[in-house]
Structure formats: C-alpha cells, structure tokens
Design a protein around this motif. Sequence first.
Motif, PDB file in Angstrom:
ATOM      1  N   THR A 154      31.388  12.201 -12.393  1.00  0.00           N
ATOM      2  CA  THR A 154      30.538  11.161 -12.963  1.00  0.00           C
ATOM      3  C   THR A 154      30.227  10.147 -11.868  1.00  0.00           C
ATOM      4  O   THR A 154      31.091   9.791 -11.078  1.00  0.00           O
ATOM      5  CB  THR A 154      31.215  10.460 -14.152  1.00  0.00           C
ATOM      6  N   VAL A 155      28.961   9.702 -11.845  1.00  0.00           N
ATOM      7  CA  VAL A 155      28.524   8.747 -10.837  1.00  0.00           C
ATOM      8  C   VAL A 155      27.727   7.644 -11.522  1.00  0.00           C
ATOM      9  O   VAL A 155      26.748   7.929 -12.211  1.00  0.00           O
ATOM     10  CB  VAL A 155      27.649   9.420  -9.754  1.00  0.00           C
ATOM     11  N   ASN A 156      28.157   6.409 -11.331  1.00  0.00           N
ATOM     12  CA  ASN A 156      27.416   5.261 -11.838  1.00  0.00           C
ATOM     13  C   ASN A 156      26.355   4.917 -10.800  1.00  0.00           C
ATOM     14  O   ASN A 156      26.671   4.479  -9.698  1.00  0.00           O
ATOM     15  CB  ASN A 156      28.354   4.080 -12.083  1.00  0.00           C
ATOM     16  N   TYR A 157      25.090   5.129 -11.148  1.00  0.00           N
ATOM     17  CA  TYR A 157      24.020   4.931 -10.167  1.00  0.00           C
ATOM     18  C   TYR A 157      23.731   3.458  -9.889  1.00  0.00           C
ATOM     19  O   TYR A 157      23.062   3.141  -8.920  1.00  0.00           O
ATOM     20  CB  TYR A 157      22.745   5.687 -10.535  1.00  0.00           C
ATOM     21  N   ARG A 158      24.252   2.550 -10.685  1.00  0.00           N
ATOM     22  CA  ARG A 158      24.128   1.119 -10.353  1.00  0.00           C
ATOM     23  C   ARG A 158      25.137   0.750  -9.270  1.00  0.00           C
ATOM     24  O   ARG A 158      24.857  -0.090  -8.427  1.00  0.00           O
ATOM     25  CB  ARG A 158      24.324   0.252 -11.588  1.00  0.00           C
ATOM     26  N   GLU A 159      26.304   1.381  -9.304  1.00  0.00           N
ATOM     27  CA  GLU A 159      27.327   1.141  -8.275  1.00  0.00           C
ATOM     28  C   GLU A 159      27.037   1.923  -7.003  1.00  0.00           C
ATOM     29  O   GLU A 159      27.446   1.536  -5.920  1.00  0.00           O
ATOM     30  CB  GLU A 159      28.706   1.522  -8.814  1.00  0.00           C
ATOM     31  N   HIS A 160      26.370   3.059  -7.135  1.00  0.00           N
ATOM     32  CA  HIS A 160      26.055   3.926  -5.998  1.00  0.00           C
ATOM     33  C   HIS A 160      24.548   4.154  -5.973  1.00  0.00           C
ATOM     34  O   HIS A 160      24.047   5.121  -6.553  1.00  0.00           O
ATOM     35  CB  HIS A 160      26.783   5.267  -6.114  1.00  0.00           C
ATOM     36  N   ALA A 161      23.823   3.254  -5.297  1.00  0.00           N
ATOM     37  CA  ALA A 161      22.361   3.385  -5.224  1.00  0.00           C
ATOM     38  C   ALA A 161      21.969   4.739  -4.631  1.00  0.00           C
ATOM     39  O   ALA A 161      20.992   5.348  -5.042  1.00  0.00           O
ATOM     40  CB  ALA A 161      21.767   2.245  -4.401  1.00  0.00           C
ATOM     41  N   ASP A 162      22.754   5.224  -3.686  1.00  0.00           N
ATOM     42  CA  ASP A 162      22.549   6.564  -3.129  1.00  0.00           C
ATOM     43  C   ASP A 162      23.425   7.536  -3.922  1.00  0.00           C
ATOM     44  O   ASP A 162      24.394   8.089  -3.429  1.00  0.00           O
ATOM     45  CB  ASP A 162      22.916   6.586  -1.637  1.00  0.00           C
ATOM     46  N   TRP A 163      23.073   7.721  -5.191  1.00  0.00           N
ATOM     47  CA  TRP A 163      23.902   8.569  -6.046  1.00  0.00           C
ATOM     48  C   TRP A 163      23.895  10.019  -5.585  1.00  0.00           C
ATOM     49  O   TRP A 163      24.878  10.740  -5.782  1.00  0.00           O
ATOM     50  CB  TRP A 163      23.519   8.444  -7.520  1.00  0.00           C
ATOM     51  N   ALA A 164      22.826  10.446  -4.926  1.00  0.00           N
ATOM     52  CA  ALA A 164      22.791  11.809  -4.389  1.00  0.00           C
ATOM     53  C   ALA A 164      23.846  11.975  -3.304  1.00  0.00           C
ATOM     54  O   ALA A 164      24.565  12.972  -3.273  1.00  0.00           O
ATOM     55  CB  ALA A 164      21.403  12.132  -3.840  1.00  0.00           C
ATOM     56  N   GLY A 165      23.940  10.988  -2.430  1.00  0.00           N
ATOM     57  CA  GLY A 165      24.967  11.023  -1.389  1.00  0.00           C
ATOM     58  C   GLY A 165      26.374  11.027  -1.980  1.00  0.00           C
ATOM     59  O   GLY A 165      27.256  11.734  -1.499  1.00  0.00           O
ATOM     60  N   GLN A 166      26.569  10.242  -3.031  1.00  0.00           N
ATOM     61  CA  GLN A 166      27.870  10.195  -3.703  1.00  0.00           C
ATOM     62  C   GLN A 166      28.194  11.552  -4.322  1.00  0.00           C
ATOM     63  O   GLN A 166      29.312  12.050  -4.205  1.00  0.00           O
ATOM     64  CB  GLN A 166      27.867   9.093  -4.769  1.00  0.00           C
ATOM     65  N   LEU A 167      27.206  12.174  -4.950  1.00  0.00           N
ATOM     66  CA  LEU A 167      27.422  13.493  -5.544  1.00  0.00           C
ATOM     67  C   LEU A 167      27.743  14.523  -4.466  1.00  0.00           C
ATOM     68  O   LEU A 167      28.648  15.339  -4.628  1.00  0.00           O
ATOM     69  CB  LEU A 167      26.205  13.947  -6.357  1.00  0.00           C
ATOM     70  N   MET A 168      27.012  14.467  -3.361  1.00  0.00           N
ATOM     71  CA  MET A 168      27.280  15.409  -2.266  1.00  0.00           C
ATOM     72  C   MET A 168      28.700  15.208  -1.742  1.00  0.00           C
ATOM     73  O   MET A 168      29.421  16.173  -1.479  1.00  0.00           O
ATOM     74  CB  MET A 168      26.255  15.247  -1.144  1.00  0.00           C
ATOM     75  N   SER A 169      29.127  13.966  -1.615  1.00  0.00           N
ATOM     76  CA  SER A 169      30.482  13.672  -1.149  1.00  0.00           C
ATOM     77  C   SER A 169      31.529  14.237  -2.115  1.00  0.00           C
ATOM     78  O   SER A 169      32.528  14.814  -1.682  1.00  0.00           O
ATOM     79  CB  SER A 169      30.651  12.159  -1.007  1.00  0.00           C
ATOM     80  N   LEU A 170      31.288  14.068  -3.403  1.00  0.00           N
ATOM     81  CA  LEU A 170      32.248  14.524  -4.412  1.00  0.00           C
ATOM     82  C   LEU A 170      32.265  16.041  -4.585  1.00  0.00           C
ATOM     83  O   LEU A 170      33.176  16.593  -5.204  1.00  0.00           O
ATOM     84  CB  LEU A 170      31.955  13.845  -5.755  1.00  0.00           C
ATOM     85  N   THR A 171      31.253  16.729  -4.042  1.00  0.00           N
ATOM     86  CA  THR A 171      31.201  18.199  -4.128  1.00  0.00           C
ATOM     87  C   THR A 171      31.410  18.841  -2.757  1.00  0.00           C
ATOM     88  O   THR A 171      31.065  20.012  -2.572  1.00  0.00           O
ATOM     89  CB  THR A 171      29.848  18.672  -4.712  1.00  0.00           C
ATOM     90  N   ASP A 172      31.981  18.097  -1.816  1.00  0.00           N
ATOM     91  CA  ASP A 172      32.171  18.594  -0.444  1.00  0.00           C
ATOM     92  C   ASP A 172      30.861  19.128   0.138  1.00  0.00           C
ATOM     93  O   ASP A 172      30.818  20.188   0.766  1.00  0.00           O
ATOM     94  CB  ASP A 172      33.259  19.670  -0.386  1.00  0.00           C
ATOM     95  N   ASN A 173      29.763  18.386  -0.118  1.00  0.00           N
ATOM     96  CA  ASN A 173      28.413  18.709   0.364  1.00  0.00           C
ATOM     97  C   ASN A 173      27.841  20.001  -0.209  1.00  0.00           C
ATOM     98  O   ASN A 173      26.879  20.536   0.339  1.00  0.00           O
ATOM     99  CB  ASN A 173      28.350  18.717   1.894  1.00  0.00           C
ATOM    100  N   ALA A 174      28.403  20.487  -1.297  1.00  0.00           N
ATOM    101  CA  ALA A 174      27.851  21.687  -1.936  1.00  0.00           C
ATOM    102  C   ALA A 174      26.618  21.349  -2.762  1.00  0.00           C
ATOM    103  O   ALA A 174      25.681  22.136  -2.832  1.00  0.00           O
ATOM    104  CB  ALA A 174      28.906  22.344  -2.823  1.00  0.00           C
ATOM    105  N   GLY A 175      26.602  20.198  -3.415  1.00  0.00           N
ATOM    106  CA  GLY A 175      25.476  19.794  -4.243  1.00  0.00           C
ATOM    107  C   GLY A 175      25.503  20.436  -5.616  1.00  0.00           C
ATOM    108  O   GLY A 175      26.440  21.142  -5.974  1.00  0.00           O
ATOM    109  N   ALA A 176      24.458  20.176  -6.365  1.00  0.00           N
ATOM    110  CA  ALA A 176      24.348  20.669  -7.740  1.00  0.00           C
ATOM    111  C   ALA A 176      23.432  21.891  -7.777  1.00  0.00           C
ATOM    112  O   ALA A 176      22.363  21.894  -7.186  1.00  0.00           O
ATOM    113  CB  ALA A 176      23.790  19.574  -8.641  1.00  0.00           C
ATOM    114  N   ASP A 177      23.857  22.915  -8.479  1.00  0.00           N
ATOM    115  CA  ASP A 177      23.056  24.133  -8.613  1.00  0.00           C
ATOM    116  C   ASP A 177      21.841  23.918  -9.516  1.00  0.00           C
ATOM    117  O   ASP A 177      20.774  24.455  -9.264  1.00  0.00           O
ATOM    118  CB  ASP A 177      23.898  25.273  -9.175  1.00  0.00           C
ATOM    119  N   VAL A 178      22.034  23.162 -10.591  1.00  0.00           N
ATOM    120  CA  VAL A 178      20.953  22.881 -11.534  1.00  0.00           C
ATOM    121  C   VAL A 178      20.941  21.383 -11.808  1.00  0.00           C
ATOM    122  O   VAL A 178      21.981  20.796 -12.106  1.00  0.00           O
ATOM    123  CB  VAL A 178      21.137  23.648 -12.866  1.00  0.00           C
ATOM    124  N   ILE A 179      19.774  20.785 -11.714  1.00  0.00           N
ATOM    125  CA  ILE A 179      19.620  19.349 -11.966  1.00  0.00           C
ATOM    126  C   ILE A 179      18.563  19.179 -13.051  1.00  0.00           C
ATOM    127  O   ILE A 179      17.474  19.751 -12.960  1.00  0.00           O
ATOM    128  CB  ILE A 179      19.193  18.604 -10.692  1.00  0.00           C
TER     129      ILE A 179
END
Length: 154
Positions: A22-47
């Motif tokens: 889970t990522v709060n996009y108000r706390e993490h303006a770069d929520w994509a970067g936060q998601l990449m960090s939390l997935t070891d740069n794997a990213g999301a398969d489906v968005i």
Amino acid sequence: MAITSSSDEKLEIARQFGADITVNYREHADWAGQLMSLTDNAGADVIIETAGQDTLGQSIAAAAVNGRIAVIGVTPGQRSPIPDYVSLVLRNVTIRGIANGSREMFLDLIRAIESNGIQTVVAKTFTFDEAPEAFAFLAPAQHLGKILIGFDRR
C-alpha cells in the motif's frame, strides 16, 4: 496486489482485503518510485489507471517489463500522459482503454457476481429523492466502497 490511496484508513482496509503493498500518494508524490522500491524494481504486472491523464506517466513508471495498463475513464489533466516515452517502449508496456459495455453485459456481470457470492463494499445507500445528498457525500471522496442511489433501504 498493490494499491494507492490518499487515505491511510482506506489503505488499512485494503490490507485487510489482501493488498500486499500500500502506498499513500499524498505522502509519496513519486508513488511509482515507491512502488518500484517496494517490489525490488519489478513493478506491477497489471495497473488499473482510474485517475486520468495526470497520473498515466506514473503508471507507466510503475509498470513491470511487459506490464499492462488498463485505463478506465478519460479524465483530462494538465500534464503530458506519457512523459517517459522511452520507458514505455523499452519495457514493452501495453496501454488499453476500457469503455462501458452494453446493458446486456452489465446484467451478465450482475449475474456472475450473484452466482459467485462476490460481496461488494457499499459505503452508503440513498433513495432517488436523496440524490443531491448522495452527490454531496461523494464530492469529498472520503468514502470507501460504492454509493448507491435508488435502492429501497428496507
């Protein structure tokens, strides 16, 4: 499964429903970067992109190699929808729009939901006479779940 929201309360409920990230996009303006960090740069398969043009660039940045982005709705924005064209191509990301279906398709969906026992989260129900109140309830976007208008509350 990952989800973004501006509400920590909604993110906690999403975790209870099974969200792993889970990522709060108000706390993490770069929520994509936060998601990449939390997935070891794997990213999301489906968005599922529901916010529109202003967030499409972040959705591309959050996508995995060969990821797919489903764009639901057409919300105009202020920024370019594809700020990082090179990443889009190099990661082989597919973007596809999803439009509303026919009434028959909607009825098929309702039957599938009923026959599979899928429960929908309902925030609040209003009668037709209370439609203005329903729209006022919707406006601040603090609800979690569907807002129903026209259903008998008995």
